[in-house]
Design a protein around this motif. Structure first.
Motif, PDB file in Angstrom:
ATOM      1  N   MET A  93       0.883  -1.079   0.048  1.00  0.00           N
ATOM      2  CA  MET A  93       0.087   0.139  -0.035  1.00  0.00           C
ATOM      3  C   MET A  93       0.947   1.349  -0.013  1.00  0.00           C
ATOM      4  O   MET A  93       1.573   1.316   0.504  1.00  0.00           O
ATOM      5  CB  MET A  93      -0.863   0.123   1.358  1.00  0.00           C
ATOM      6  N   LYS A  94       0.603   2.152  -0.732  1.00  0.00           N
ATOM      7  CA  LYS A  94       1.354   3.576  -0.931  1.00  0.00           C
ATOM      8  C   LYS A  94       0.404   4.515  -0.191  1.00  0.00           C
ATOM      9  O   LYS A  94      -0.748   4.811  -0.396  1.00  0.00           O
ATOM     10  CB  LYS A  94       1.584   3.759  -2.392  1.00  0.00           C
ATOM     11  N   ARG A  95       1.229   5.159   0.660  1.00  0.00           N
ATOM     12  CA  ARG A  95       0.761   6.254   1.279  1.00  0.00           C
ATOM     13  C   ARG A  95       1.423   7.518   0.754  1.00  0.00           C
ATOM     14  O   ARG A  95       2.456   7.837   0.920  1.00  0.00           O
ATOM     15  CB  ARG A  95       0.817   6.409   2.886  1.00  0.00           C
ATOM     16  N   LEU A  96       0.415   8.631  -0.079  1.00  0.00           N
ATOM     17  CA  LEU A  96       0.961   9.506  -0.682  1.00  0.00           C
ATOM     18  C   LEU A  96       0.442  10.900  -0.037  1.00  0.00           C
ATOM     19  O   LEU A  96      -0.698  10.901   0.342  1.00  0.00           O
ATOM     20  CB  LEU A  96       0.620   9.671  -2.169  1.00  0.00           C
ATOM     21  N   VAL A  97       1.036  12.078  -0.232  1.00  0.00           N
ATOM     22  CA  VAL A  97       0.200  13.351  -0.261  1.00  0.00           C
ATOM     23  C   VAL A  97      -0.153  13.879  -1.360  1.00  0.00           C
ATOM     24  O   VAL A  97       1.040  14.213  -2.352  1.00  0.00           O
ATOM     25  CB  VAL A  97       1.374  14.235   0.837  1.00  0.00           C
ATOM     26  N   ALA A  98      -1.227  14.225  -1.921  1.00  0.00           N
ATOM     27  CA  ALA A  98      -1.526  14.661  -2.842  1.00  0.00           C
ATOM     28  C   ALA A  98      -1.657  16.238  -2.879  1.00  0.00           C
ATOM     29  O   ALA A  98      -2.243  16.811  -1.846  1.00  0.00           O
ATOM     30  CB  ALA A  98      -2.928  14.247  -3.599  1.00  0.00           C
ATOM     31  N   ILE A  99      -1.198  17.105  -3.780  1.00  0.00           N
ATOM     32  CA  ILE A  99      -1.245  18.569  -3.653  1.00  0.00           C
ATOM     33  C   ILE A  99      -1.827  18.964  -4.945  1.00  0.00           C
ATOM     34  O   ILE A  99      -1.298  18.666  -6.022  1.00  0.00           O
ATOM     35  CB  ILE A  99       0.112  19.001  -3.543  1.00  0.00           C
ATOM     36  N   ASP A 100      -2.758  20.227  -4.874  1.00  0.00           N
ATOM     37  CA  ASP A 100      -3.357  20.469  -6.187  1.00  0.00           C
ATOM     38  C   ASP A 100      -2.958  22.242  -5.838  1.00  0.00           C
ATOM     39  O   ASP A 100      -3.581  22.916  -5.080  1.00  0.00           O
ATOM     40  CB  ASP A 100      -4.794  20.583  -6.212  1.00  0.00           C
ATOM     41  N   ILE A 101      -1.971  22.650  -6.886  1.00  0.00           N
ATOM     42  CA  ILE A 101      -1.627  24.159  -6.947  1.00  0.00           C
ATOM     43  C   ILE A 101      -2.560  24.904  -7.791  1.00  0.00           C
ATOM     44  O   ILE A 101      -2.663  24.684  -8.931  1.00  0.00           O
ATOM     45  CB  ILE A 101      -0.097  24.226  -7.242  1.00  0.00           C
ATOM     46  N   GLY A 102      -3.210  25.780  -7.048  1.00  0.00           N
ATOM     47  CA  GLY A 102      -4.173  26.534  -7.756  1.00  0.00           C
ATOM     48  C   GLY A 102      -3.854  28.199  -7.548  1.00  0.00           C
ATOM     49  O   GLY A 102      -3.050  28.761  -6.569  1.00  0.00           O
ATOM     50  N   GLY A 103      -4.425  29.039  -8.372  1.00  0.00           N
ATOM     51  CA  GLY A 103      -4.087  30.538  -8.193  1.00  0.00           C
ATOM     52  C   GLY A 103      -4.503  31.130  -6.988  1.00  0.00           C
ATOM     53  O   GLY A 103      -4.129  32.176  -6.397  1.00  0.00           O
ATOM     54  N   THR A 104      -5.523  30.545  -6.343  1.00  0.00           N
ATOM     55  CA  THR A 104      -6.114  31.050  -4.869  1.00  0.00           C
ATOM     56  C   THR A 104      -5.819  30.324  -4.083  1.00  0.00           C
ATOM     57  O   THR A 104      -5.437  31.068  -2.897  1.00  0.00           O
ATOM     58  CB  THR A 104      -7.622  31.077  -5.158  1.00  0.00           C
ATOM     59  N   THR A 105      -5.819  28.995  -3.889  1.00  0.00           N
ATOM     60  CA  THR A 105      -5.673  28.132  -2.830  1.00  0.00           C
ATOM     61  C   THR A 105      -4.630  27.121  -3.415  1.00  0.00           C
ATOM     62  O   THR A 105      -4.715  26.824  -4.657  1.00  0.00           O
ATOM     63  CB  THR A 105      -6.568  27.707  -1.928  1.00  0.00           C
ATOM     64  N   ILE A 106      -3.799  26.282  -2.278  1.00  0.00           N
ATOM     65  CA  ILE A 106      -3.223  25.114  -2.454  1.00  0.00           C
ATOM     66  C   ILE A 106      -3.789  23.922  -1.924  1.00  0.00           C
ATOM     67  O   ILE A 106      -3.900  24.155  -0.494  1.00  0.00           O
ATOM     68  CB  ILE A 106      -1.675  25.192  -2.078  1.00  0.00           C
ATOM     69  N   ALA A 115      -4.234  16.574   0.383  1.00  0.00           N
ATOM     70  CA  ALA A 115      -4.953  15.634   1.119  1.00  0.00           C
ATOM     71  C   ALA A 115      -4.070  14.464   1.379  1.00  0.00           C
ATOM     72  O   ALA A 115      -3.073  14.145   0.470  1.00  0.00           O
ATOM     73  CB  ALA A 115      -6.005  15.291  -0.045  1.00  0.00           C
ATOM     74  N   LEU A 116      -4.408  13.249   1.886  1.00  0.00           N
ATOM     75  CA  LEU A 116      -3.631  12.106   2.065  1.00  0.00           C
ATOM     76  C   LEU A 116      -4.529  11.023   1.505  1.00  0.00           C
ATOM     77  O   LEU A 116      -5.519  10.865   1.440  1.00  0.00           O
ATOM     78  CB  LEU A 116      -3.571  11.800   3.681  1.00  0.00           C
ATOM     79  N   ASN A 164      -8.095  11.548   2.129  1.00  0.00           N
ATOM     80  CA  ASN A 164      -8.741  12.218   3.512  1.00  0.00           C
ATOM     81  C   ASN A 164      -7.829  13.239   3.743  1.00  0.00           C
ATOM     82  O   ASN A 164      -6.721  13.741   3.122  1.00  0.00           O
ATOM     83  CB  ASN A 164      -8.980  10.904   4.264  1.00  0.00           C
ATOM     84  N   ASN A 165      -8.102  13.585   4.998  1.00  0.00           N
ATOM     85  CA  ASN A 165      -7.581  14.786   5.575  1.00  0.00           C
ATOM     86  C   ASN A 165      -7.253  15.888   4.947  1.00  0.00           C
ATOM     87  O   ASN A 165      -6.084  16.516   4.622  1.00  0.00           O
ATOM     88  CB  ASN A 165      -5.834  13.998   6.282  1.00  0.00           C
ATOM     89  N   LYS A 201       0.928  18.507   7.903  1.00  0.00           N
ATOM     90  CA  LYS A 201      -0.488  18.803   8.524  1.00  0.00           C
ATOM     91  C   LYS A 201      -1.207  17.464   8.048  1.00  0.00           C
ATOM     92  O   LYS A 201      -1.861  17.074   8.973  1.00  0.00           O
ATOM     93  CB  LYS A 201      -1.019  20.028   8.079  1.00  0.00           C
ATOM     94  N   VAL A 202      -1.384  17.099   6.655  1.00  0.00           N
ATOM     95  CA  VAL A 202      -2.082  16.039   6.413  1.00  0.00           C
ATOM     96  C   VAL A 202      -1.495  14.649   6.520  1.00  0.00           C
ATOM     97  O   VAL A 202      -2.250  13.605   7.118  1.00  0.00           O
ATOM     98  CB  VAL A 202      -2.561  16.153   4.761  1.00  0.00           C
ATOM     99  N   ALA A 203      -0.365  14.713   6.678  1.00  0.00           N
ATOM    100  CA  ALA A 203       0.275  13.353   6.943  1.00  0.00           C
ATOM    101  C   ALA A 203       0.121  12.936   8.345  1.00  0.00           C
ATOM    102  O   ALA A 203       0.232  11.732   8.606  1.00  0.00           O
ATOM    103  CB  ALA A 203       1.910  13.387   6.752  1.00  0.00           C
TER     104      ALA A 203
END
Length: 295
Positions: A1-14, A17-18, A25-26, A49-51
């Protein structure tokens, strides 16, 4: 099982999620800073924080701009100008000290949909993502087709009006729709507000919205007759409105019956995922790049 942190870079917010136990989640989000130094700090703090003190196997990033998978450079332009035109993948690996992947945000939408979304039963799809502009993605044999200049899926640049040389983004994006109607009415309106007024029958709102839908339908028709995907998906917040989707389908049918090129039933549907799509697609991209199959 892989545990990743996913990140979405946006112009307003980043968004962060875990990915754990085959789901996200998270969730958390942080305002996008205006400089690179703070950007790196926010990415580190968001991951921590999410980890939540769990061990992390990698970082999966969805980013604006033309992501060059070979050089690690985000080319083109976006609402986050300081992430462009240097090997950001190398720098982010230094920041995180973890395996890392980056993919364009519209491509991430398509990856999410082809994996277990509205395109899960297809081998080839096109995603048209409608936001502040219009982006998109092409998936062939369940893989992203980036194009020789990283322009695969940049449908917003399609010239729709040859006389005025207007692009699809300037005609059909909700932001531009709102701006045009605001100028007509001498009052500020969003694209969503114009849609609601069009539903109620306000004549000028209906006319502006009809122009936007017509431009999108023409683009869809042209895409079908050039790339010939099994399905065309519409993404972005506005795609959640069934009235909007049905208008597009109706106009595509009208164009098809008028041109009489061939008897095709062009398959169009809304994307399954909205807020999670970029994050989910970033995870899919990580698994594909690592040769791990499907998450």
């Amino acid at each position: 099982m892989k545990r990743l942190v996913a990140i979405d870079i946006g112009g307003t917010t980043i968004k962060f999620a875990l990915w754990e136990n085959e789901k996200l989640n998270n969730f958390t989000k942080i305002k996008t800073p205006d400089n690179l130094s703070d950007f790196y700090k926010i990415l580190k703090s968001g991951l921590k924080k999410v980890a939540n003190d769990k061990s992390i196997d990698g970082v999966a990033i969805s980013s604006p701009g033309a992501v060059n998978k070979i050089t690690g450079v985000i080319e083109g332009v976006s609402a986050v100008p300081y992430i462009h035109n240097f090997n950001i993948r190398k720098e982010l690996k230094r920041v995180f000290k973890l395996p890392l992947t980056i993919e364009n945000d519209a491509n991430c939408v398509a990856l999410a949909e082809i994996t277990d979304g509205a395109g899960r039963n297809n081998n080839s799809i096109v995603a048209i993502v409608i936001g502040s502009g219009i982006g998109g993605s092409v998936v062939i044999n369940r893989k992203i087709w980036h194009g020789s200049h990283l322009l695969g899926g940049e449908f917003g640049y399609i010239i729709n009006n040859s006389k005025e040389m207007r692009t699809l983004s300037t005609i059909a994006s909700p932001v531009e729709l709102g701006r045009r109607y605001s100028r007509i009415m001498n009052q500020n309106y969003s694209g969503q507000e114009v849609l609601e007024l069009a539903k109620k029958g306000e004549p000028k709102a209906k006319a502006e919205f009809k122009n936007a839908v017509s431009a999108l339908a023409q683009a869809i028709f042209n895409i079908q007759y050039t790339l010939d995907p099994e399905k065309i998906l519409i993404g972005g917040a506005i795609s959640n409105d069934s009235f909007f989707i049905e208008l597009i389908k109706k106009e595509v049918r009208r164009i098809s019956s008028t041109t009489k090129i061939a008897s095709l039933n062009i398959q169009i549907s809304a994307c399954k995922y909205l807020d999670e799509s970029n994050l989910r697609g970033a995870v899919v991209d990580f698994f594909q790049e690592a040769g791990l199959g499907t998450p």
